[in-house]
Design an enzyme around this catalytic site. Sequence first.
Site, PDB file in Angstrom:
ATOM      1  N   ARG A 106       0.881  -1.191   0.000  1.00  0.00           N
ATOM      2  CA  ARG A 106       0.000   0.000   0.000  1.00  0.00           C
ATOM      3  C   ARG A 106       0.903   1.221   0.000  1.00  0.00           C
ATOM      4  O   ARG A 106       1.686   1.423   0.927  1.00  0.00           O
ATOM      5  CB  ARG A 106      -0.896   0.016   1.234  1.00  0.00           C
ATOM      6  CG  ARG A 106      -1.535   1.399   1.428  1.00  0.00           C
ATOM      7  CD  ARG A 106      -2.610   1.420   2.475  1.00  0.00           C
ATOM      8  NE  ARG A 106      -3.811   0.759   1.997  1.00  0.00           N
ATOM      9  CZ  ARG A 106      -4.989   0.866   2.596  1.00  0.00           C
ATOM     10  NH1 ARG A 106      -5.127   1.594   3.679  1.00  0.00           N
ATOM     11  NH2 ARG A 106      -6.045   0.239   2.109  1.00  0.00           N
ATOM     12  N   HIS A 133      -7.545   0.606  -6.172  1.00  0.00           N
ATOM     13  CA  HIS A 133      -7.730  -0.213  -4.962  1.00  0.00           C
ATOM     14  C   HIS A 133      -8.429  -1.513  -5.378  1.00  0.00           C
ATOM     15  O   HIS A 133      -9.577  -1.767  -5.006  1.00  0.00           O
ATOM     16  CB  HIS A 133      -8.568   0.581  -3.956  1.00  0.00           C
ATOM     17  CG  HIS A 133      -8.488   0.069  -2.550  1.00  0.00           C
ATOM     18  ND1 HIS A 133      -7.696  -0.995  -2.183  1.00  0.00           N
ATOM     19  CD2 HIS A 133      -9.110   0.492  -1.410  1.00  0.00           C
ATOM     20  CE1 HIS A 133      -7.831  -1.210  -0.881  1.00  0.00           C
ATOM     21  NE2 HIS A 133      -8.675  -0.329  -0.388  1.00  0.00           N
ATOM     22  N   GLN A 136     -10.202  -3.973  -2.842  1.00  0.00           N
ATOM     23  CA  GLN A 136     -11.467  -3.441  -2.326  1.00  0.00           C
ATOM     24  C   GLN A 136     -12.607  -3.773  -3.289  1.00  0.00           C
ATOM     25  O   GLN A 136     -13.680  -4.222  -2.878  1.00  0.00           O
ATOM     26  CB  GLN A 136     -11.343  -1.915  -2.157  1.00  0.00           C
ATOM     27  CG  GLN A 136     -12.618  -1.252  -1.691  1.00  0.00           C
ATOM     28  CD  GLN A 136     -13.009  -1.674  -0.284  1.00  0.00           C
ATOM     29  OE1 GLN A 136     -12.202  -1.577   0.628  1.00  0.00           O
ATOM     30  NE2 GLN A 136     -14.222  -2.169  -0.100  1.00  0.00           N
ATOM     31  N   ASP A 228     -17.239   7.145  -1.023  1.00  0.00           N
ATOM     32  CA  ASP A 228     -15.935   7.078  -0.350  1.00  0.00           C
ATOM     33  C   ASP A 228     -15.593   8.499   0.097  1.00  0.00           C
ATOM     34  O   ASP A 228     -16.236   9.466  -0.342  1.00  0.00           O
ATOM     35  CB  ASP A 228     -14.886   6.520  -1.345  1.00  0.00           C
ATOM     36  CG  ASP A 228     -13.500   6.365  -0.731  1.00  0.00           C
ATOM     37  OD1 ASP A 228     -13.383   6.318   0.514  1.00  0.00           O
ATOM     38  OD2 ASP A 228     -12.509   6.286  -1.503  1.00  0.00           O
ATOM     39  N   CYS A 268     -16.454   1.803   1.244  1.00  0.00           N
ATOM     40  CA  CYS A 268     -15.261   0.982   1.483  1.00  0.00           C
ATOM     41  C   CYS A 268     -14.725   1.162   2.898  1.00  0.00           C
ATOM     42  O   CYS A 268     -13.990   0.317   3.380  1.00  0.00           O
ATOM     43  CB  CYS A 268     -14.189   1.320   0.447  1.00  0.00           C
ATOM     44  SG  CYS A 268     -13.733   3.061   0.456  1.00  0.00           S
ATOM     45  N   ARG A 296     -13.518  -8.328   2.389  1.00  0.00           N
ATOM     46  CA  ARG A 296     -12.121  -8.065   2.027  1.00  0.00           C
ATOM     47  C   ARG A 296     -11.289  -9.330   2.269  1.00  0.00           C
ATOM     48  O   ARG A 296     -10.472  -9.738   1.446  1.00  0.00           O
ATOM     49  CB  ARG A 296     -11.550  -6.913   2.866  1.00  0.00           C
ATOM     50  CG  ARG A 296     -12.084  -5.538   2.510  1.00  0.00           C
ATOM     51  CD  ARG A 296     -11.627  -5.083   1.138  1.00  0.00           C
ATOM     52  NE  ARG A 296     -10.179  -5.064   0.980  1.00  0.00           N
ATOM     53  CZ  ARG A 296      -9.384  -4.076   1.372  1.00  0.00           C
ATOM     54  NH1 ARG A 296      -9.898  -2.992   1.904  1.00  0.00           N
ATOM     55  NH2 ARG A 296      -8.074  -4.136   1.185  1.00  0.00           N
TER      56      ARG A 296
HETATM   57  N1  NVA Z   1      -9.943   6.754  -1.307  1.00  0.00           N
HETATM   58  C1  NVA Z   1      -9.548   6.357   0.025  1.00  0.00           C
HETATM   59  C2  NVA Z   1      -9.776   4.891   0.221  1.00  0.00           C
HETATM   60  C3  NVA Z   1      -9.453   4.381   1.593  1.00  0.00           C
HETATM   61  C4  NVA Z   1      -9.655   2.906   1.735  1.00  0.00           C
HETATM   62  C5  NVA Z   1      -8.092   6.706   0.240  1.00  0.00           C
HETATM   63  O1  NVA Z   1      -7.288   6.490  -0.684  1.00  0.00           O
HETATM   64  O2  NVA Z   1      -7.760   7.209   1.305  1.00  0.00           O
HETATM   65  N1   CP Z   2     -11.104   0.022   2.885  1.00  0.00           N
HETATM   66  C1   CP Z   2      -9.825  -0.024   3.244  1.00  0.00           C
HETATM   67  O1   CP Z   2      -8.919  -0.259   2.453  1.00  0.00           O
HETATM   68  O2   CP Z   2      -9.623   0.189   4.575  1.00  0.00           O
HETATM   69  P1   CP Z   2      -8.223   0.464   5.280  1.00  0.00           P
HETATM   70  O3   CP Z   2      -7.697   1.759   4.732  1.00  0.00           O
HETATM   71  O4   CP Z   2      -8.539   0.558   6.747  1.00  0.00           O
HETATM   72  O5   CP Z   2      -7.300  -0.663   4.967  1.00  0.00           O
END
Ligand code: NVA
Ligand code: CP
Length: 309
Positions: A106, A133, A136, A228, A268, A296
């Site tokens: 990540r 993502h 997800q 989101d 999400c 997930r």
């Molecule tokens: N769009 C959000 C998703 C978090 C799971 C982010 O990138 O922070």
């Molecule tokens: N939805 C998701 O990816 O959650 P986290 O950022 O907590 O991993």
Amino acid sequence: MNLKGKDFISLTDFSADEILYLLNYAQELKEQTKNGVLTPVLKDKNLILIFSKPSLRTRVSFEIGMKQLGGSSLTLKQDEINLGVRETISDTARVLSRYADCVMIRTFAHKDVEEFAKYSSVPVINGLTDDSHPCQIMADLLTIKEHFKTLKGLKLVYVGDGNNVANSLLAGCALTGVDVTISCPEGYEPMEKYFSFAKEAAKKSGAKVEIEHNPQKAVSGANIIYTDVWASMGQETQADERKEIFKSYQVNEELVAKAQSNVIVLHCLPAHREEEITHNVIEKFADIIFEQAENRMHAQKAIMAALVK
Ligand code: NVA
Ligand code: CP
């Protein structure tokens, strides 16, 4: 279906058949897990998780999912590894490939995950980048498929920022035949690359792909409304400005009432209540939203097993 040794970096790298295979496999693994008969297909395999951004769901669902499959995992956070800063990504990839059977990353720049995968001799999984993502969206499609018993012909409307989740939703929905509408303010559309991929994939699957800036119009006929956060990880300094820009894109009871009577709302998570979604809407759809979070783990078990086994 043989996906062994493949990376899982973007849904745009997969065919509809491959995505549907993984979703069916995830359903099977979920059932086996619930019945206590899950085969430890990744016994003695090791997963390394690299995080340059925070996480709750991704970290825990990968760690526990790997344990359920009989393997083990090790998490490296930004302060420990400083991906791409302490040493090159290509060196890190070649070192970790000597220890692990699979690496999940990540991070911010999507190209860093691609660079890592280029040098890694073990499968690399994208656990979220600024662009996408994919894990997800596998959980989201699994949740939709379980709930409606089908994917084809449903209409999903994503309301909010055309971000990483929106990009991957475009690809995942278009591949699997879910009509997908993105409703965002002008200038906050998903990336062109994902939109044109979705348009192409939709020609095969029969899905409709569109951008509709008016959220009230967009949700007409929706079976699924998805939202989101308005400021993603890395955009914290823009949060106040974005609250103003996105305020008419809130998923609230009034908007939900304009969709089909059988509509479900997905998120999400993490959610910012009273920003992109109201407290009341989250609580009304809590059962399915937390099922989505649970999924997930099952979706990722299928991905890991398919790539590594
Ligand atoms: N769009 C959000 C998703 C978090 C799971 C982010 O990138 O922070
Ligand atoms: N939805 C998701 O990816 O959650 P986290 O950022 O907590 O991993």
